[in-house]
Design a protein around this motif. Structure first.
Motif, mmCIF file in Angstrom:
data_model
loop_
_atom_site.group_PDB
_atom_site.id
_atom_site.type_symbol
_atom_site.label_atom_id
_atom_site.label_comp_id
_atom_site.label_asym_id
_atom_site.label_seq_id
_atom_site.Cartn_x
_atom_site.Cartn_y
_atom_site.Cartn_z
ATOM 1 N N TRP A 173 0.842 -1.217 0.000
ATOM 2 C CA TRP A 173 0.000 0.000 0.000
ATOM 3 C C TRP A 173 0.868 1.254 0.000
ATOM 4 N N HIS A 174 1.981 1.200 0.744
ATOM 5 C CA HIS A 174 2.747 2.414 0.961
ATOM 6 C C HIS A 174 3.435 2.921 -0.310
ATOM 7 N N SER A 175 3.302 4.209 -0.544
ATOM 8 C CA SER A 175 4.006 4.852 -1.652
ATOM 9 C C SER A 175 4.182 6.322 -1.274
ATOM 10 N N PRO A 176 5.028 7.056 -2.004
ATOM 11 C CA PRO A 176 5.260 8.446 -1.630
ATOM 12 C C PRO A 176 3.961 9.232 -1.514
ATOM 13 N N GLY A 177 3.885 10.081 -0.499
ATOM 14 C CA GLY A 177 2.691 10.901 -0.299
ATOM 15 C C GLY A 177 1.677 10.256 0.622
ATOM 16 N N ARG A 178 1.896 8.993 0.953
ATOM 17 C CA ARG A 178 0.940 8.314 1.834
ATOM 18 C C ARG A 178 1.463 8.272 3.276
ATOM 19 N N THR A 179 0.517 8.278 4.201
ATOM 20 C CA THR A 179 0.845 8.346 5.623
ATOM 21 C C THR A 179 0.114 7.258 6.387
ATOM 22 N N ALA A 180 0.843 6.490 7.186
ATOM 23 C CA ALA A 180 0.201 5.484 8.032
ATOM 24 C C ALA A 180 0.569 5.717 9.488
ATOM 25 N N VAL A 181 -0.386 5.486 10.372
ATOM 26 C CA VAL A 181 -0.115 5.469 11.807
ATOM 27 C C VAL A 181 -0.584 4.109 12.313
ATOM 28 N N ILE A 182 0.347 3.378 12.915
ATOM 29 C CA ILE A 182 0.045 2.014 13.353
ATOM 30 C C ILE A 182 0.289 1.895 14.848
#
Ligand code: ADP
Ligand code: MG
Length: 186
Positions: A173-182
């Motif tokens: 899922w992760h690519s530039p411009g994306r943000t995840a908080v886990i």
């Protein structure tokens, strides 16, 4: 960019969060802390599922408006509750949520495969084990192809193999411009 400014959350007499100032940029950010430290509360506030008693959450410098549908579409959240219809299959659920979020339909198939649920895609959600349900909940968040991904203990109840599948699905899922908080306890 997600910013929290002076965020406070209270439940009755319990102050769950007090004066939280936080900036979360692109990439994958881990939120660690013991049970009861306020991780779930923080994620729900960022997701817009709970209002802070004080303070505000800003996205790209702007305070969130409660009725901001565009912002809602940018966020994928998977919490302690699986958030899926028990009487529908995993795949039916994912197609439904992807459609609501305006995500492409073929993306659902891709997520089901990367998270290792292909052989269970036709199973009813209420017949799944706790670990499979947790994985299906994460798959729902990913199926919406969100720009912001909020996962609350996505590895809880998972064995090592399933945890690896969830990790690889998050990496895909992760690519530039994306943000995840886990959030993870520990
Ligand atoms: P974590 O996810 O880190 O375990 P939580 O955000 O769930 O932490 O909880 C933070 C604090 O708020 C804890 O003291 C918890 O007991 C309390 N709390 C959380 N949800 C509720 C609720 N619905 N009602 C009352 N207290 C709550
Ligand atoms: Mg929690």
């Amino acid at each position: 960019m997600i910013e929290l400014r002076g965020v406070r959350a209270i439940y009755g007499r319990t102050i769950a969060l007090d004066q939280v100032d936080l900036e979360i940029g692109e990439g994958i950010t881990g939120l660690f802390g013991p049970n009861g430290s306020g991780k779930s509360t923080l994620l729900r506030i960022i997701a817009g599922l709970q209002r802070p008693a004080r303070g505000e959450v800003r996205f790209d410098g702007r305070p969130r408006h409660p009725a901001d549908e565009n912002l809602r579409r940018r966020i994928g959240y998977a919490g302690h509750d699986v958030g899926l219809y028990g009487r529908l299959s995993i795949e039916e659920n994912l197609r439904l949520f992807a459609a609501l979020w305006g995500a492409p339909d073929d993306h659902v198939t891709h997520v089901i495969e990367t998270i290792g649920l292909a052989d269970r895609a036709a199973s009813r959600v209420d017949e799944l084990s706790a670990g499979l349900k947790r994985r299906a909940g994460v798959a729902r968040a990913l199926a919406c192809a969100p720009e912001i991904l909020l996962l609350d203990e996505p590895f809880a109840t998972l064995d090592d193999e399933a945890a690896d599948l969830v990790t690889s699905a998050i990496q895909t899922w992760h690519s530039p411009g994306r943000t995840a908080v886990i959030a993870t306890h520990g």
